[in-house]
Motif scaffolding. Structure first.
Motif, PDB file in Angstrom:
ATOM      1  N   ARG A 269      -3.762  -5.655   0.313  1.00  0.00           N
ATOM      2  CA  ARG A 269      -3.363  -4.269   0.038  1.00  0.00           C
ATOM      3  C   ARG A 269      -4.210  -3.327   0.889  1.00  0.00           C
ATOM      4  O   ARG A 269      -5.396  -3.591   1.153  1.00  0.00           O
ATOM      5  CB  ARG A 269      -3.543  -3.945  -1.448  1.00  0.00           C
ATOM      6  CG  ARG A 269      -3.119  -2.523  -1.837  1.00  0.00           C
ATOM      7  CD  ARG A 269      -3.146  -2.313  -3.343  1.00  0.00           C
ATOM      8  NE  ARG A 269      -2.823  -0.932  -3.706  1.00  0.00           N
ATOM      9  CZ  ARG A 269      -1.600  -0.446  -3.760  1.00  0.00           C
ATOM     10  NH1 ARG A 269      -0.568  -1.234  -3.501  1.00  0.00           N
ATOM     11  NH2 ARG A 269      -1.380   0.812  -4.102  1.00  0.00           N
ATOM     12  N   MET A 270      -3.594  -2.242   1.302  1.00  0.00           N
ATOM     13  CA  MET A 270      -4.282  -1.248   2.131  1.00  0.00           C
ATOM     14  C   MET A 270      -4.200   0.119   1.463  1.00  0.00           C
ATOM     15  O   MET A 270      -3.141   0.527   0.967  1.00  0.00           O
ATOM     16  CB  MET A 270      -3.666  -1.187   3.527  1.00  0.00           C
ATOM     17  CG  MET A 270      -4.260  -0.118   4.425  1.00  0.00           C
ATOM     18  SD  MET A 270      -3.661  -0.222   6.132  1.00  0.00           S
ATOM     19  CE  MET A 270      -4.621  -1.634   6.698  1.00  0.00           C
ATOM     20  N   GLU A 271      -5.322   0.809   1.474  1.00  0.00           N
ATOM     21  CA  GLU A 271      -5.390   2.185   0.983  1.00  0.00           C
ATOM     22  C   GLU A 271      -6.338   2.970   1.881  1.00  0.00           C
ATOM     23  O   GLU A 271      -7.427   2.490   2.204  1.00  0.00           O
ATOM     24  CB  GLU A 271      -5.882   2.238  -0.464  1.00  0.00           C
ATOM     25  CG  GLU A 271      -4.902   1.660  -1.478  1.00  0.00           C
ATOM     26  CD  GLU A 271      -5.404   1.779  -2.908  1.00  0.00           C
ATOM     27  OE1 GLU A 271      -6.483   2.388  -3.098  1.00  0.00           O
ATOM     28  OE2 GLU A 271      -4.735   1.274  -3.823  1.00  0.00           O
ATOM     29  N   ALA A 272      -5.906   4.155   2.285  1.00  0.00           N
ATOM     30  CA  ALA A 272      -6.748   5.069   3.082  1.00  0.00           C
ATOM     31  C   ALA A 272      -7.322   4.396   4.316  1.00  0.00           C
ATOM     32  O   ALA A 272      -8.480   4.603   4.683  1.00  0.00           O
ATOM     33  CB  ALA A 272      -7.862   5.640   2.228  1.00  0.00           C
TER      34      ALA A 272
ATOM     35  N   ALA B 273      -0.937   4.894   4.283  1.00  0.00           N
ATOM     36  CA  ALA B 273      -2.207   4.172   4.142  1.00  0.00           C
ATOM     37  C   ALA B 273      -2.681   3.568   5.452  1.00  0.00           C
ATOM     38  O   ALA B 273      -3.858   3.213   5.588  1.00  0.00           O
ATOM     39  CB  ALA B 273      -2.064   3.077   3.087  1.00  0.00           C
TER      40      ALA B 273
ATOM     41  N   LYS C  85      -0.548   1.105   7.232  1.00  0.00           N
ATOM     42  CA  LYS C  85       0.042  -0.216   7.400  1.00  0.00           C
ATOM     43  C   LYS C  85       0.720  -0.362   8.767  1.00  0.00           C
ATOM     44  O   LYS C  85       0.555  -1.373   9.456  1.00  0.00           O
ATOM     45  CB  LYS C  85       1.050  -0.480   6.270  1.00  0.00           C
ATOM     46  CG  LYS C  85       0.459  -0.377   4.869  1.00  0.00           C
ATOM     47  CD  LYS C  85       1.446  -0.765   3.793  1.00  0.00           C
ATOM     48  CE  LYS C  85       2.667   0.151   3.750  1.00  0.00           C
ATOM     49  NZ  LYS C  85       2.309   1.559   3.425  1.00  0.00           N
TER      50      LYS C  85
ATOM     51  N   GLY D  65       0.829  -1.197   0.000  1.00  0.00           N
ATOM     52  CA  GLY D  65       0.000   0.000   0.000  1.00  0.00           C
ATOM     53  C   GLY D  65       0.859   1.241   0.000  1.00  0.00           C
ATOM     54  O   GLY D  65       2.054   1.193   0.332  1.00  0.00           O
TER      55      GLY D  65
END
Length: 575
Positions: free
Chosen positions: A564-567, A395, A397, A391
């Motif tokens: 996956r990481m976003e926002a 984000a 993490k 990410g």
């Protein structure tokens, strides 16, 4: 909490620190009694000496003055003997409290770390780097003065002064009254002069000392960066300015102490003159003899010598209170929101192999933040899985890693092998889920000591074996073995070597679940690939569960799943 409630809470914490600084009553009263005996011996020495010299001038038979000769010797020895014992007992009792104070301070800091230090109540966010070091060292070192320079002088000096005043009253009532009045005037004048001349300086010394420590810490720890950006002159100027301010405050305080001592000495002379003024008419009227007049005249000098520490005690109290306020301010009155704490009925957590980890998170906040850093996350880590989390920067993490290791609290569910972690001890969770940080901390010691704190029972053979497993065996032997230094914060090792040392510590600690946060952030691409491969293959050999947070590409054969990481939330992973 309202402003008035916050002020009351601060005062309660300050009083608690001051109470903690006081030695046990048995030790404290022993030192006070010895101090009173020393002060009384000093007064008695001058009084008996004055009587002996005056009486000897009358040339009586030796029989009449032999007791006074013995008294002079006894009080001279007693003054030094009791003074030594008072210093020994008082300092021993006060310094024994330092360990308790520091242990108490660290015990209150530990539940906040690492994310809660610098968040929450007033001022705690200011206690960083050199500032925090000054509070843990210099301010704590000021606290023994509460017993040594405040309580003991006030009580023991007060006892000796009161007894001497009673003795003067017995010898000549008018002289006793004059002595009491001049002592009261000296106490008032000395205290006011000290407060006027040194009060503000004494309150400013602790913060100014902390400011100097912070400036020096910044200069020393960031020296290479300051040189690289040509910012060294500005940093040195900040140190110079902080040092000049501290020096000016110290000089002001010294001047105030000198003025206080001068005012007390002046009133001691006034007391002597007034004692003579009351004693001479009594001598002429036959109410007392010449030796007694000498005692009455010189007694104020001895009493004021003992009395001299009393006005200064209030100056010491201001200084100690300022340090106590800063120590109390280091830790908030309550644990900030977002920092997990053990429940009163917390139970142990026992895990013998890699467990399943299930996270159902609605939100999580950095302590003191208004907006959530994580929200709506459902994550399951099966036993033995090797999961890669990717990410963009920011984000969330690292926040997820801190949630899994219980540095951050969460709104939602978090279970290890079906056991809700919020009902178990936080330390037990951290024995199951371990974290290898993006910038691992290395102590300024040798390689052995940097590994042993993970498992202090490990032998040298076990340490060398784990270094072989993380690819540092040959490197260790080429540097002379486990006694090779790593430097302050790992200055003598590369970023990749520091990450491998951190991984070796994690293997020694034997975490069933391992969260590795950006292990390749500070190394080049070739080294990054080797580090990632070594981490995942080592974990696979041991059957550990691994969550690897990484920007580096990871071959499919080394991982079982990608997320996956976003926002602040999980999104479908991009292959």
């Amino acid at each position: 909490m309202s402003a008035s409630d916050a002020v009351l809470a601060d005062r309660d914490r300050t009083r608690r620190i001051l109470r903690l600084a006081l030695p046990p009553a048995r030790r404290l009263w022993a030192a006070i009694a010895l101090g009173a005996l020393s002060g009384g011996s000093a007064v008695a020495l001058l009084g008996v000496s004055a009587w002996l010299i005056t009486r000897a001038s009358e040339q009586p038979a030796l029989l009449y003055i032999s007791a006074a000769v013995v008294g002079v010797r006894a009080f001279a020895l007693g003054r030094a003997f009791f003074r030594y014992l008072e210093r020994l007992a008082g300092h021993d009792a006060a310094f024994r409290r330092l360990g308790d104070i520091r242990a108490d301070l660290f015990a209150r800091l530990v539940p906040l770390g690492p994310d809660g230090v610098g968040a929450g109540d007033r001022g705690s966010g200011k206690a960083r780097g050199g500032e925090l070091l000054a509070r843990l060292a210099d301010d704590v070192d000021e606290l023994p003065d509460f017993a040594l320079r405040v309580v003991q002088p006030l009580v023991s000096g007060g006892i000796a002064v009161l007894a001497s005043s009673v003795a003067a009253f017995v010898l000549l009532p008018a002289a006793g009254v004059v002595l009491l009045l001049t002592l009261a005037a000296a106490f008032a004048v000395g205290t006011l002069v000290n407060r006027w001349a040194a009060g503000s300086a004494e309150r400013r010394i602790s913060p100014l000392r902390a400011a100097l420590a912070a400036a020096l810490h910044e200069l020393v720890t960031g020296l290479d960066l300051l040189i690289a950006f040509d910012a060294l002159p500005q940093a040195r100027e900040r140190v110079r300015v902080a040092s000049a301010r501290l020096t000016a405050a110290a000089r002001t305080r010294a001047a105030g102490l000198g003025l206080t001592a001068g005012a007390v000495s002046l009133l001691a002379g006034v007391a002597t003159v007034l004692a003579l003024a009351t004693g001479i008419p009594a001598l002429e009227a036959g109410h007392l003899d010449a030796p007694t007049l000498a005692v009455v005249a010189l007694l104020p000098l001895a009493v004021f010598e003992v009395f001299g520490t009393l006005p200064l005690a209030f100056g010491a109290l201001r200084r100690v209170r300022a340090s106590a306020e800063r120590i109390a301010d280091t830790v908030p009155a309550t644990v900030p929101d977002g920092v997990p704490v053990d429940a009163p009925d917390a139970t142990p957590l026992s895990v013998t192999s890699a467990p399943d980890v299930a996270l159902s998170l609605r939100s999580a906040y950095w302590p003191g933040a208004d907006a959530p850093v994580l929200q709506s996350i459902d994550l399951v880590l099966r036993a033995g899985e090797r999961v890669v989390l990717t990410g963009p920067t920011g984000a969330g993490k690292t926040a997820l890693a801190h949630v899994l290791t219980r540095f951050l609290d969460l709104d939602g569910g978090y279970a290890i092998d079906g056991v809700d972690v919020r009902g178990v001890r936080q330390d037990d969770v951290r024995r199951v889920v371990g974290l290898v940080e993006q910038q691992p901390y290395l102590f300024d010691s040798d390689l052995r000591q940097n590994l042993l704190f993970a498992r202090d029972t490990a032998t040298d053979e076990e340490l060398l074996a784990v270094l072989d497993r993380v690819g540092l065996g040959e490197w260790t032997r080429s540097r002379g073995g486990l006694t090779s230094p790593v430097g302050e914060r790992g200055a003598l090792v590369s970023g990749g070597q520091a990450q491998r040392i951190a991984l070796a510590r994690a293997l020694l600690a034997d975490f069933p679940v391992l969260v590795v946060d950006e292990p390749t952030a500070n190394v080049d691409a070739a080294v990054a690939g080797r580090i990632v491969r070594d981490i995942l293959t080592t974990a696979a050999d041991d059957g550990r569960t691994v969550l690897l947070i990484s920007h580096t590409a990871v071959p499919d054969g080394l991982v079982t799943r990608r997320i996956r990481m976003e926002a602040g939330t999980l999104v479908p992973a991009v292959s």
